[in-house]
Design an enzyme around this catalytic site. Sequence first.
Site, PDB file in Angstrom:
ATOM      1  N   ALA A 170       1.591  -2.525   1.272  1.00  0.00           N
ATOM      2  CA  ALA A 170       1.007  -3.806   1.142  1.00  0.00           C
ATOM      3  C   ALA A 170       1.616  -4.861   2.061  1.00  0.00           C
ATOM      4  O   ALA A 170       3.044  -4.695   2.355  1.00  0.00           O
ATOM      5  CB  ALA A 170       1.193  -4.316  -0.362  1.00  0.00           C
ATOM      6  N   PHE A 172       3.055  -9.181   2.703  1.00  0.00           N
ATOM      7  CA  PHE A 172       3.722 -10.162   2.033  1.00  0.00           C
ATOM      8  C   PHE A 172       2.886 -11.412   1.617  1.00  0.00           C
ATOM      9  O   PHE A 172       3.370 -11.739   0.499  1.00  0.00           O
ATOM     10  CB  PHE A 172       4.768 -10.911   2.893  1.00  0.00           C
ATOM     11  CG  PHE A 172       4.485 -11.829   3.787  1.00  0.00           C
ATOM     12  CD1 PHE A 172       4.365 -12.960   3.402  1.00  0.00           C
ATOM     13  CD2 PHE A 172       4.214 -11.527   5.167  1.00  0.00           C
ATOM     14  CE1 PHE A 172       3.946 -14.279   4.282  1.00  0.00           C
ATOM     15  CE2 PHE A 172       3.736 -12.419   5.840  1.00  0.00           C
ATOM     16  CZ  PHE A 172       3.468 -13.924   5.573  1.00  0.00           C
ATOM     17  N   ARG A 200       9.414  -7.931   1.713  1.00  0.00           N
ATOM     18  CA  ARG A 200       9.824  -9.251   1.521  1.00  0.00           C
ATOM     19  C   ARG A 200       9.166  -9.811   0.273  1.00  0.00           C
ATOM     20  O   ARG A 200      10.110 -10.970  -0.207  1.00  0.00           O
ATOM     21  CB  ARG A 200       8.998 -10.053   2.707  1.00  0.00           C
ATOM     22  CG  ARG A 200       9.813  -9.561   4.007  1.00  0.00           C
ATOM     23  CD  ARG A 200       9.225 -10.462   5.350  1.00  0.00           C
ATOM     24  NE  ARG A 200       7.967  -9.937   5.696  1.00  0.00           N
ATOM     25  CZ  ARG A 200       7.241 -10.402   6.928  1.00  0.00           C
ATOM     26  NH1 ARG A 200       7.766 -11.402   7.409  1.00  0.00           N
ATOM     27  NH2 ARG A 200       6.167  -9.772   7.110  1.00  0.00           N
ATOM     28  N   SER A 249      -0.664  -6.465   9.391  1.00  0.00           N
ATOM     29  CA  SER A 249      -0.904  -6.888  10.578  1.00  0.00           C
ATOM     30  C   SER A 249      -1.663  -5.653  11.351  1.00  0.00           C
ATOM     31  O   SER A 249      -1.419  -4.454  11.085  1.00  0.00           O
ATOM     32  CB  SER A 249       0.354  -7.166  11.272  1.00  0.00           C
ATOM     33  OG  SER A 249       1.263  -5.879  11.305  1.00  0.00           O
ATOM     34  N   CYS A 304      -5.150 -14.007   5.151  1.00  0.00           N
ATOM     35  CA  CYS A 304      -6.042 -13.506   6.236  1.00  0.00           C
ATOM     36  C   CYS A 304      -7.446 -13.824   6.358  1.00  0.00           C
ATOM     37  O   CYS A 304      -7.916 -13.845   7.389  1.00  0.00           O
ATOM     38  CB  CYS A 304      -6.130 -11.867   5.976  1.00  0.00           C
ATOM     39  SG  CYS A 304      -7.146 -11.525   4.322  1.00  0.00           S
ATOM     40  N   GLU A 404      -3.148 -14.437  16.241  1.00  0.00           N
ATOM     41  CA  GLU A 404      -3.349 -14.756  14.903  1.00  0.00           C
ATOM     42  C   GLU A 404      -2.119 -15.706  14.811  1.00  0.00           C
ATOM     43  O   GLU A 404      -0.820 -14.888  15.046  1.00  0.00           O
ATOM     44  CB  GLU A 404      -3.319 -13.536  14.027  1.00  0.00           C
ATOM     45  CG  GLU A 404      -3.548 -14.063  12.574  1.00  0.00           C
ATOM     46  CD  GLU A 404      -3.327 -12.873  11.631  1.00  0.00           C
ATOM     47  OE1 GLU A 404      -2.748 -11.951  11.973  1.00  0.00           O
ATOM     48  OE2 GLU A 404      -3.879 -13.070  10.529  1.00  0.00           O
TER      49      GLU A 404
HETATM   50  P1  NAD Z   1       2.993  -6.394   8.281  1.00  0.00           P
HETATM   51  O1  NAD Z   1       2.205  -5.520   9.081  1.00  0.00           O
HETATM   52  O2  NAD Z   1       4.228  -6.853   8.921  1.00  0.00           O
HETATM   53  O3  NAD Z   1       3.403  -5.582   6.842  1.00  0.00           O
HETATM   54  C1  NAD Z   1       2.680  -4.909   6.158  1.00  0.00           C
HETATM   55  C2  NAD Z   1       3.381  -3.597   5.512  1.00  0.00           C
HETATM   56  O4  NAD Z   1       3.428  -2.686   6.671  1.00  0.00           O
HETATM   57  C3  NAD Z   1       4.575  -3.983   4.882  1.00  0.00           C
HETATM   58  O5  NAD Z   1       4.701  -3.200   3.846  1.00  0.00           O
HETATM   59  C4  NAD Z   1       5.473  -3.518   6.036  1.00  0.00           C
HETATM   60  O6  NAD Z   1       6.705  -2.893   5.530  1.00  0.00           O
HETATM   61  C5  NAD Z   1       4.892  -2.427   6.819  1.00  0.00           C
HETATM   62  N1  NAD Z   1       5.194  -2.508   8.303  1.00  0.00           N
HETATM   63  C6  NAD Z   1       5.374  -3.878   8.945  1.00  0.00           C
HETATM   64  N2  NAD Z   1       5.447  -3.463  10.423  1.00  0.00           N
HETATM   65  C7  NAD Z   1       5.511  -2.309  10.508  1.00  0.00           C
HETATM   66  C8  NAD Z   1       5.271  -1.065  11.648  1.00  0.00           C
HETATM   67  N3  NAD Z   1       5.447  -1.960  12.766  1.00  0.00           N
HETATM   68  N4  NAD Z   1       4.702   0.204  11.420  1.00  0.00           N
HETATM   69  C9  NAD Z   1       4.670   0.359  10.069  1.00  0.00           C
HETATM   70  N5  NAD Z   1       4.809  -0.101   9.218  1.00  0.00           N
HETATM   71  C10 NAD Z   1       5.017  -1.486   9.051  1.00  0.00           C
HETATM   72  O7  NAD Z   1       2.204  -7.757   7.693  1.00  0.00           O
HETATM   73  P2  NAD Z   1       2.611  -8.997   6.937  1.00  0.00           P
HETATM   74  O8  NAD Z   1       3.405  -9.901   7.948  1.00  0.00           O
HETATM   75  O9  NAD Z   1       3.289  -8.551   5.782  1.00  0.00           O
HETATM   76  O10 NAD Z   1       1.343  -9.567   6.441  1.00  0.00           O
HETATM   77  C11 NAD Z   1       0.483 -10.486   7.428  1.00  0.00           C
HETATM   78  C12 NAD Z   1      -0.639  -9.865   8.214  1.00  0.00           C
HETATM   79  O11 NAD Z   1      -1.387  -9.036   7.139  1.00  0.00           O
HETATM   80  C13 NAD Z   1      -1.449 -10.868   8.908  1.00  0.00           C
HETATM   81  O12 NAD Z   1      -1.787 -10.337   9.969  1.00  0.00           O
HETATM   82  C14 NAD Z   1      -2.800 -10.840   8.058  1.00  0.00           C
HETATM   83  O13 NAD Z   1      -3.916 -11.338   8.554  1.00  0.00           O
HETATM   84  C15 NAD Z   1      -2.833  -9.446   7.331  1.00  0.00           C
HETATM   85  N6  NAD Z   1      -3.598  -9.528   6.239  1.00  0.00           N
HETATM   86  C16 NAD Z   1      -4.727  -9.061   6.155  1.00  0.00           C
HETATM   87  C17 NAD Z   1      -5.596  -8.962   5.051  1.00  0.00           C
HETATM   88  C18 NAD Z   1      -6.927  -8.502   4.983  1.00  0.00           C
HETATM   89  O14 NAD Z   1      -7.555  -7.934   3.943  1.00  0.00           O
HETATM   90  N7  NAD Z   1      -7.561  -8.108   6.135  1.00  0.00           N
HETATM   91  C19 NAD Z   1      -5.055  -9.304   3.844  1.00  0.00           C
HETATM   92  C20 NAD Z   1      -3.737 -10.097   3.852  1.00  0.00           C
HETATM   93  C21 NAD Z   1      -2.965  -9.804   5.021  1.00  0.00           C
END
Ligand code: NAD
Length: 519
Positions: A170, A172, A200, A249, A304, A404
């Site tokens: 998931a 943050f 986070r 992301s 998002c 974004e």
């Molecule tokens: P993130 O990708 O940084 O983190 C999401 C999860 O992935 C976390 O649990 C994290 O530990 C893990 N993670 C982070 N970087 C990673 C990597 N390089 N390799 C493997 N795992 C990794 O996302 P965030 O900053 O927590 O959330 C914001 C992003 O989520 C934005 O881009 C937003 O648009 C997107 N989002 C999309 C939706 C949707 O339904 N489309 C909904 C909410 C958020």
Amino acid sequence: LRSAFRTKVPFRVGRLCCYSSSSVPTTKLFIDGKFVESKSSEWLDIHNPATNEVITCVPKATQEEMLAAVDSCSRAFRSWSETSILARQQVFLRYQQLIKDNIKELAKAITVEQGKTLADAEGDVFRGLQVVEHTCSITSLMLGETLPSITKDMDTYTYRLPLGVCAGIAPFNFPAMIPLWMFPMGMVCGNTYLLKPSERVPTCAMLLAKMLQDAGAPDGTLNIIHGQHDAVNFICDHPAIKAISFVGSNQAGEYIYERGSKNGKRVQSNMGAKNHGVVMPDANKENTLNQLVGAAFGAAGQRCMALSTAILVGEARSWLPELVERAKALRVDAGDQPGADLGPLISPQARNRVCSLIQSGVEEGAKLLLDGRNIKVKGYENGNFVGPTILGNVTPQMKCYTEEIFGPVLVVLEADSLDNAISLVNKNPYGNGTAIFTTNGATARKYTHEVDVGQVGVNVPIPVPLPMFSFTGSRGSFRGDTNFYGKQGIQFYTQIKTVTAQWKAEDASLKSPAVTMPT
Ligand code: NAD
């Protein structure tokens, strides 16, 4: 790292507290029905984004702990998948009530770790709660199909069956809603679940786990691990895990989709966005400007489905000064302060990134109509605040448009006609959400038919579908072939078994072996 952690806890989560009673507020793992202290030597400090005080520290679970969690899921699957569907339904009926009863407590935990306003945090819980409520109709959702008499004395029918151990990773920005898109759907279908919340914002997931246990979910049906890349790789690689739900992301989502799929798992990956709001000159001006400002700056733009890009068509261009006035009037404050419209960004790094994207816009020729970079919030001088910011004269080549931003920044483009606006939206690689503002039905119909985006609002700025539908982001915002929640969510978390059965009277037995293909 952990022994260096001595910060006073500014906030306690009350009667559903998952922290240790010592002065060091560590976040536990949830393994086999117990909240356990990690033996990890690697811990992350988690800060309140409004103050940057440390509020808890979260472990990066060790390999042994992650193996114990997945083994617990595997053991529990044997009995949970055979538990009657009515008994599983009862767990979620009790669960939705517990979430309702504790919505304020959950919202407080979200605000202190994530930063959004308390009212918005309640919305976060509420939208997840709706998915839990929907799982309570599982007795209808999991029905199979039958076709009697496909030949003489022969019937065909299908069962929808669980997959095994499923996992969720998931982000943050929605600490309640997104985990609640994941494990309740998976579990009600008879799967067991391994959740990795965003490192986070770990506390809300722990509170939700405690409530699920109180609702009667047997030990091992939900396990929670914490961590970053190692935990993600563990989930992508472990052979017992059959399906992965990811939200976050593009960088992480593409990686998890590829690594998980290569290992033979189902993966659904909801990713980033650049959502356009198209404003037609015939729109209801008052309503449209308020909708746009709310959807661009609410949750500090960290949704998002935030409407982060406006396209003003024709005469609607002249509305820009009023848009700026409304954005200026929003109150930026700590999320728990009465009257706050938007809170801080998640981290100082996120703040710096947003500010540098604003600066890139200025350097590439955009017009800075409202600048929130130097905002000072009284009493919260160390917080990660950025005020509402509007960049006008933006063109599709600018970095502030191609990336974004995920902050309280609205980029404004202009178009001469609806066709040009549609073409702009369709050229953007993302396809999460969009909205058109108009009072003309034919314009709205043309837009909804021609725009290549998975979720479209007509005079609705954030068209996130209710759980009887599915979250249908498309193109660069999604990887996979079945979406989150709704009918597609049930499909994602189940597999179909088709039975063809013949029961014929004894005197109709075959007289000799049937060696040709049955027809
Ligand atoms: P993130 O990708 O940084 O983190 C999401 C999860 O992935 C976390 O649990 C994290 O530990 C893990 N993670 C982070 N970087 C990673 C990597 N390089 N390799 C493997 N795992 C990794 O996302 P965030 O900053 O927590 O959330 C914001 C992003 O989520 C934005 O881009 C937003 O648009 C997107 N989002 C999309 C939706 C949707 O339904 N489309 C909904 C909410 C958020």
